[in-house]
Design a protein around this motif. Structure first.
Motif, short mmCIF file in Angstrom:
data_model
loop_
_atom_site.label_atom_id
_atom_site.label_comp_id
_atom_site.label_asym_id
_atom_site.label_seq_id
_atom_site.Cartn_x
_atom_site.Cartn_y
_atom_site.Cartn_z
N CYS A 158 0.86 -1.19 0.00
CA CYS A 158 0.00 0.00 0.00
C CYS A 158 0.89 1.23 0.00
N VAL B 2 0.08 4.23 0.47
CA VAL B 2 -0.37 5.25 1.42
C VAL B 2 0.10 4.94 2.83
N SER B 3 -0.14 3.69 3.26
CA SER B 3 0.17 3.34 4.66
C SER B 3 1.57 2.77 4.83
N CYS C 184 -8.06 2.38 2.85
CA CYS C 184 -9.25 2.40 1.99
C CYS C 184 -10.31 1.44 2.49
N CYS D 159 -9.35 6.89 -0.73
CA CYS D 159 -7.97 6.91 -1.20
C CYS D 159 -7.92 7.27 -2.69
N SER E 261 -5.37 7.17 -4.63
CA SER E 261 -4.48 6.23 -5.34
C SER E 261 -5.23 4.99 -5.81
N CYS F 224 -2.33 2.79 -7.34
CA CYS F 224 -2.33 1.58 -6.52
C CYS F 224 -2.16 0.36 -7.43
#
Length: 487
Positions: free
Chosen positions: A65, A67-68, A77, A83, A85, A91
Motif C-alpha cells: 500500500c 499510502v500506509s 481504503c 484513497c 491512489s 495503486c
C-alpha cells in the motif's frame, strides 16, 4: 470438447497437465483462468507461461500500500478513507484488478477466485488445477473464525451454543458501533485500523446470522471460536460459476473427489489416463513395519526407527521423509542415526529456508510434513521418498467426525490422496528415478484392502510388499541439480 459444462481429467504426473490446458486454450483462443491451491504452484504456472501473456494476480496481502506503507489488505481504503491512489491508477493492486477483466490468460489461486470472481469478468474456461484440493479450498472459504480479542472488545458477550441467535443480536450491536466509527470520519492510522477490524467482524457476524446451524461445526478453541462447514460440496456454486466451462484436473482425481464437490456422475465427463513413467523408475516398497497407531509402544517405535535408518544407510543420495506431522518430524530428526544429514522445518514459516538448504547441501535428507504437494524435486534433488505413517486426518476432529458419519470411507479417501501426492514429489520426468518406501504396518494390516479403490491404477502397479529393506542403487542423472537449484 465435452457437451457437459464440467470435465474431470485424472492426468498422472508427467502427463503435462498445464501444457495440455494451456495449448488447448491458445488453440481455441479462449479466455482462461487457472486456479492453483498454493503460491508455489501459482508461481510455477506464471513462470512457465509468462511468454503467452499470462497475468498473475493474488490476494491483497501480496501487494504494498503506497499510502500506509503496509499491505493493501490492511490499507486505510478498507477503513473508510477515500484513497485517491485506489482510483487514479497509482495503486498497483487495484489497477491490476481492473485490468484483469480485459486479460485473456489469468493465473490466480482458489482463495482469490472465491472472493473476487465476480470482478474478473466471465471466462470461457476455468481450470481447477490440483482439483483434488478444491474441496479443502472451498471449505476454507466457507469457514469463519472470530478471535477472543475481537469478541472481548466489540461483542456484548462470547458466542453461545445457540450461536445463530447470538450472531443476530451481536449484528445489531456491531452495526451501531461501525456506524459511529464511520460518522467520526477517522483521521488517524489507529482509527482507520479500528474501523477495518469492526467492518470485517461485522461481515463475519452477518454471515453467521444467516447460516443453518445443522450444516456447520462450532468449536471453541484457545483464543478463538470457529465455524466450519461439514459438506462444502453443497455450496459448489461458490466456486463453479462465472465461466462457461470448467476443467477439474489432478493426478489423483477420482469420482469420489467429484462426489465430495457436490457433483453427480451425470453432471460431468470423466477421463482417467495411464502414467507414462516406467514402473521400474518409480518402485514402491511396503516394508514389514509395526502398525504406527496411537497404541504403538516403545518396542514398535524402536523397530519403526530402525527401519528408517536401515533404509537410509544404503542410500547416499538426497531423500525426502514425508513425516506427516511436526511432532513426528522432531522425533525423526532427534532419534535417527542419520540426523547429521537431516534438514527440517518445525513450522510452516521455516519451509523456504529448509528447501534452500536441502537443495544446496550434498546428501541431504528433508524431513517435513509440508511438502506433500506443490514441491517438485526432480532428478538428483530427490532419489527416494519415505512415507513414515499412513496420513489419516484426525478422526477426533469434530469436522472430520461429522464427515465420517455421513461418508464412512472419508478417512481412507483422504489418506490415499495424500500418499499418492507425496509419492511423486521426486519423480518428475520419463528419465527421472525415485523410490518410495511406506513404513507403517497399518498398510498391510487392513488399510490397503479397504482403500484400494481410492488409489489410481498407475500407483497400484508400482507398489510391492517386501520382507525386508531393499538394497539401494547409486543413480547418475544426466541432468544436473545445478539447474534446479539456480531456478
Amino acid at each position: 470438447d465435452s457437451k457437459l459444462p464440467v470435465t474431470a481429467l485424472m492426468l498422472p504426473p508427467g502427463a503435462g497437465k498445464s501444457l495440455i490446458y494451456m495449448a488447448y486454450s491458445v488453440w481455441k483462443n479462449l479466455r482462461v483462468c487457472v486456479l492453483t491451491s498454493n503460491r508455489l504452484l501459482q508461481t510455477q504456472i506464471f513462470n512457465d507461461f509468462a511468454g503467452l501473456g499470462v497475468v498473475d494476480i493474488r490476494g491483497q496481502a501480496n501487494y504494498d500500500c503506497i499510502v500506509s506503507g503496509g499491505k493493501v489488505s490492511d490499507g486505510p481504503c478498507h477503513g473508510g478513507f477515500e484513497c485517491p491512489s485506489k482510483n487514479n491508477g497509482e495503486c498497483g493492486y487495484f489497477s491490476l484488478l481492473r485490468r484483469i477483466k480485459d486479460e485473456r490468460l489469468v493465473s490466480t489461486n482458489y482463495s482469490f477466485w472465491l472472493h473476487n470472481k465476480d470482478l474478473m469478468g466471465q471466462f470461457d474456461l476455468v481450470v481447477c488445477d490440483e482439483g483434488h484440493a478444491a474441496l479443502d479450498q472451498l471449505a476454507n472459504h466457507l469457514s469463519i473464525t472470530i478471535s477472543r480479542a475481537e469478541a472481548d472488545k466489540y461483542c456484548h458477550r462470547h458466542p453461545m451454543s445457540s450461536w445463530r441467535t447470538w450472531a443476530g443480536f451481536e449484528k445489531m450491536v456491531l452495526e451501531s458501533t461501525y456506524k459511529d466509527l464511520c460518522v467520526k470520519r477517522p483521521k488517524t492510522d489507529e482509527l482507520f485500523a479500528e474501523t477495518l477490524v469492526v467492518k470485517r467482524l461485522l461481515e463475519k457476524i452477518k454471515t453467521l446470522a444467516g447460516l443453518d446451524e445443522g450444516t456447520y461445526i462450532y468449536q471453541r478453541k484457545p483464543g478463538s471460536w470457529s465455524w466450519e462447514n461439514i459438506w462444502p460440496g453443497a455450496h459448489r456454486a461458490r466456486m463453479f460459476s462465472n465461466s462457461k466451462r470448467f476443467l477439474v484436473t489432478s493426478g489423483t482425481l477420482t469420482h469420489q473427489t467429484m462426489s465430495l464437490l457436490g457433483f453427480r456422475e451425470s453432471e460431468y465427463e470423466y477421463h482417467a489416463f495411464p502414467c507414462t513413467f516406467p514402473v521400474r523408475r518409480r518402485p514402491g516398497a511396503i516394508l514389514p513395519a509395526p502398525r504406527m497407531t496411537q497404541r504403538a509402544g516403545a518396542t514398535e517405535h524402536t523397530e519403526w526407527m530402525k527401519l528408517h535408518d536401515e533404509y537410509i544407510s544404503t542410500r547416499p543420495g538426497r531423500g525426502v521423509i514425508q513425516a506427516g506431522s511436526y511432532e513426528r518430524t522432531e522425533k525423526l530428526v532427534s532419534e535417527s542415526k542419520h540426523r547429521a544429514r537431516m534438514i527440517c522445518n518445525l513450522h510452516a514459516n521455516g519451509l523456504p529456508e529448509a528447501l534452500y538448504r536441502f537443495l544446496t547441501t550434498p546428501r541431504a535428507i528433508l524431513v517435513s510434513p509440508s511438502v506433500t504437494e506443490g514441491a517438485n524435486f526432480p532428478y538428483e534433488a530427490c532419489e527416494w521418498t519415505i512415507i513414515s505413517k499412513i496420513p489419516f486426518p484426525n478422526p477426533h476432529d469434530p469436522v472430520v467426525a461429522a464427515r465420517m458419519a455421513q461418508y464412512g470411507g472419508y478417512l481412507n479417501y483422504c489418506a490415499a490422496q495424500s500418499i499418492v501426492q507425496s509419492s511423486f514429489r521426486g519423480m518428475r520426468a520419463l528419465d527421472d528415478y525415485c523410490e518410495v518406501a511406506i513404513i507403517d504396518g497399518t498398510w498391510q494390516a487392513w488399510f490397503y484392502a479397504k482403500a484400494r479403490d481410492h488409489f489410481p491404477l498407475y500407483f497400484q502397479e508400482a507398489i510391492f510388499p517386501l520382507n525386508g529393506v531393499p538394497p539401494g542403487k547409486k543413480r547418475i542423472f544426466k541432468k544436473s541439480i545445478a539447474r534446479i537449484t539456480k531456478a
